[in-house]
Scaffold this motif. Structure first.
Motif, PDB file in Angstrom:
ATOM      1  N   LEU A   1     -59.599   6.569 -43.793  1.00  0.00           N
ATOM      2  CA  LEU A   1     -60.980   6.381 -43.338  1.00  0.00           C
ATOM      3  C   LEU A   1     -60.981   5.789 -41.941  1.00  0.00           C
ATOM      4  O   LEU A   1     -60.275   4.817 -41.666  1.00  0.00           O
ATOM      5  N   GLN A   2     -61.767   6.386 -41.055  1.00  0.00           N
ATOM      6  CA  GLN A   2     -62.035   5.791 -39.743  1.00  0.00           C
ATOM      7  C   GLN A   2     -63.510   5.957 -39.445  1.00  0.00           C
ATOM      8  O   GLN A   2     -64.011   7.075 -39.342  1.00  0.00           O
ATOM      9  N   ILE A   3     -64.227   4.817 -39.327  1.00  0.00           N
ATOM     10  CA  ILE A   3     -65.652   4.816 -39.023  1.00  0.00           C
ATOM     11  C   ILE A   3     -65.810   4.728 -37.509  1.00  0.00           C
ATOM     12  O   ILE A   3     -65.303   3.805 -36.868  1.00  0.00           O
ATOM     13  N   LEU A   4     -66.507   5.693 -36.930  1.00  0.00           N
ATOM     14  CA  LEU A   4     -66.605   5.817 -35.479  1.00  0.00           C
ATOM     15  C   LEU A   4     -67.166   4.556 -34.822  1.00  0.00           C
ATOM     16  O   LEU A   4     -66.630   4.069 -33.823  1.00  0.00           O
ATOM     17  N   ASP A   5     -68.256   4.010 -35.369  1.00  0.00           N
ATOM     18  CA  ASP A   5     -68.884   2.835 -34.764  1.00  0.00           C
ATOM     19  C   ASP A   5     -67.918   1.652 -34.697  1.00  0.00           C
ATOM     20  O   ASP A   5     -67.843   0.949 -33.675  1.00  0.00           O
ATOM     21  N   PHE A   6     -67.191   1.435 -35.784  1.00  0.00           N
ATOM     22  CA  PHE A   6     -66.251   0.320 -35.821  1.00  0.00           C
ATOM     23  C   PHE A   6     -65.047   0.589 -34.924  1.00  0.00           C
ATOM     24  O   PHE A   6     -64.501  -0.324 -34.296  1.00  0.00           O
ATOM     25  N   ALA A   7     -64.635   1.849 -34.856  1.00  0.00           N
ATOM     26  CA  ALA A   7     -63.513   2.198 -33.984  1.00  0.00           C
ATOM     27  C   ALA A   7     -63.845   1.923 -32.524  1.00  0.00           C
ATOM     28  O   ALA A   7     -62.979   1.525 -31.737  1.00  0.00           O
ATOM     29  N   LEU A   8     -65.102   2.132 -32.143  1.00  0.00           N
ATOM     30  CA  LEU A   8     -65.512   1.950 -30.756  1.00  0.00           C
ATOM     31  C   LEU A   8     -65.900   0.512 -30.411  1.00  0.00           C
ATOM     32  O   LEU A   8     -65.599   0.031 -29.312  1.00  0.00           O
ATOM     33  N   PHE A   9     -66.552  -0.178 -31.354  1.00  0.00           N
ATOM     34  CA  PHE A   9     -67.167  -1.454 -31.000  1.00  0.00           C
ATOM     35  C   PHE A   9     -66.683  -2.659 -31.805  1.00  0.00           C
ATOM     36  O   PHE A   9     -67.136  -3.775 -31.562  1.00  0.00           O
ATOM     37  N   ALA A  10     -65.760  -2.478 -32.724  1.00  0.00           N
ATOM     38  CA  ALA A  10     -65.255  -3.612 -33.504  1.00  0.00           C
ATOM     39  C   ALA A  10     -63.804  -3.919 -33.150  1.00  0.00           C
ATOM     40  O   ALA A  10     -63.036  -4.388 -33.982  1.00  0.00           O
ATOM     41  N   ASN A  11     -63.447  -3.657 -31.896  1.00  0.00           N
ATOM     42  CA  ASN A  11     -62.073  -3.896 -31.466  1.00  0.00           C
ATOM     43  C   ASN A  11     -62.073  -4.731 -30.183  1.00  0.00           C
ATOM     44  O   ASN A  11     -63.105  -5.227 -29.750  1.00  0.00           O
ATOM     45  N   ASP A  12     -60.883  -4.880 -29.576  1.00  0.00           N
ATOM     46  CA  ASP A  12     -60.775  -5.670 -28.354  1.00  0.00           C
ATOM     47  C   ASP A  12     -60.603  -4.797 -27.107  1.00  0.00           C
ATOM     48  O   ASP A  12     -60.158  -5.275 -26.061  1.00  0.00           O
ATOM     49  N   LEU A  13     -60.947  -3.520 -27.200  1.00  0.00           N
ATOM     50  CA  LEU A  13     -60.892  -2.644 -26.032  1.00  0.00           C
ATOM     51  C   LEU A  13     -61.894  -3.147 -24.988  1.00  0.00           C
ATOM     52  O   LEU A  13     -63.053  -3.392 -25.325  1.00  0.00           O
ATOM     53  N   PRO A  14     -61.468  -3.325 -23.742  1.00  0.00           N
ATOM     54  CA  PRO A  14     -62.389  -3.840 -22.718  1.00  0.00           C
ATOM     55  C   PRO A  14     -63.683  -3.025 -22.654  1.00  0.00           C
ATOM     56  O   PRO A  14     -63.674  -1.797 -22.731  1.00  0.00           O
TER      57      PRO A  14
ATOM     58  N   GLY B   1     -79.798   2.356 -46.417  1.00  0.00           N
ATOM     59  CA  GLY B   1     -78.347   2.331 -46.300  1.00  0.00           C
ATOM     60  C   GLY B   1     -77.784   3.558 -45.601  1.00  0.00           C
ATOM     61  O   GLY B   1     -78.370   4.646 -45.658  1.00  0.00           O
ATOM     62  N   VAL B   2     -76.658   3.372 -44.947  1.00  0.00           N
ATOM     63  CA  VAL B   2     -76.033   4.470 -44.211  1.00  0.00           C
ATOM     64  C   VAL B   2     -74.522   4.287 -44.177  1.00  0.00           C
ATOM     65  O   VAL B   2     -74.029   3.161 -44.051  1.00  0.00           O
ATOM     66  N   VAL B   3     -73.810   5.384 -44.332  1.00  0.00           N
ATOM     67  CA  VAL B   3     -72.386   5.393 -44.019  1.00  0.00           C
ATOM     68  C   VAL B   3     -72.289   6.080 -42.660  1.00  0.00           C
ATOM     69  O   VAL B   3     -72.503   7.289 -42.558  1.00  0.00           O
ATOM     70  N   PRO B   4     -72.005   5.330 -41.587  1.00  0.00           N
ATOM     71  CA  PRO B   4     -72.029   5.905 -40.234  1.00  0.00           C
ATOM     72  C   PRO B   4     -71.015   7.034 -40.078  1.00  0.00           C
ATOM     73  O   PRO B   4     -70.175   7.271 -40.955  1.00  0.00           O
TER      74      PRO B   4
END
Length: 211
Positions: free
Chosen positions: A172-185, A97-100
């Motif tokens: 809380l802001q998780i970096l991985d989700f902020a970068l890759f779990a959105n609709d940013l092109p 397990g990991v908290v990114p």
């Protein structure tokens, strides 16, 4: 001309004085959640149960992509901490397990390991220096407010930790989700992260992003 500024100063001092003499401000969770937080419950409606939270006794569900679960006791769940600048949470880490990498923009964090082994660390904002260590039962580590940090199960058994925060709503802001779990092109993500197109699209696919 001086009367109005003087009046405003005394009004502010009076307001601060009234706020300071209140023993507590139990959140009225049935009311609106405003930009400044919840309003206080009427003192006559406050009971001892507002100051007790039993939600950290059971383990969280770690059947997810990061094999981790955080059970919060923030103002949204624990009305009694509202306005006190403190809160807690439970961290369960399954094997692997990991908290990114993530940040809490609203408060600093202190973690104590209860069982298992956890590799934890943070990165300074001034020189990008990394501070990390494998923690065992009884070890405590602090993570300064707003800095990127992480926790990883470093052992072969599930790990458990409890954390406290210097805020009732640390955020809380998780970096991985902020970068890759959105609709940013994807093109923008690639340009700003120096990752190639295939890697970005793979991560967006894994984490549910689009674009």
């Amino acid at each position: 001309m001086m009367i109005l500024p003087i009046f405003l100063i005394f009004s502010l001092l009076s307001s601060a004085s009234n706020a300071a003499v209140q023993d507590f401000c139990v959140a009225d969770l049935t009311g609106p959640d405003t930009p400044t937080g919840y309003v206080c419950k009427k003192p006559t409606a406050v009971t001892v149960d507002d100051f007790v939270f039993s939600g950290l006794g059971a383990g969280g569900n770690t059947s997810n992509i990061i094999k981790a679960a955080v059970t919060p006791a923030f103002a949204d769940q624990f009305a009694g901490v509202n306005g006190l600048g403190i809160s807690m949470a439970r961290l369960d880490l399954a094997v692997g397990g990991v908290v990114p990498m993530h940040t809490h923009p609203g408060g600093s964090e202190v973690l104590i390991v209860v069982s298992g082994s956890i590799c934890a660390g943070f990165i300074s904002s001034s020189a990008n220096k990394v501070y990390f260590k494998s923690l065992k039962k009884g070890d405590i580590m602090v993570f300064p407010k707003g800095l990127l940090h992480f926790q990883i199960n470093a052992g072969k058994t599930p790990a458990l930790a409890f954390v406290s925060f210097s805020s009732e709503r640390p955020g809380l802001q998780i970096l991985d989700f902020a970068l890759f779990a959105n609709d940013l092109p994807s093109e923008i993500v690639e340009t700003t992260t120096f990752l190639d197109d295939a890697q970005v699209k793979k991560l967006k696919g894994v984490l549910g992003g689009t674009g």
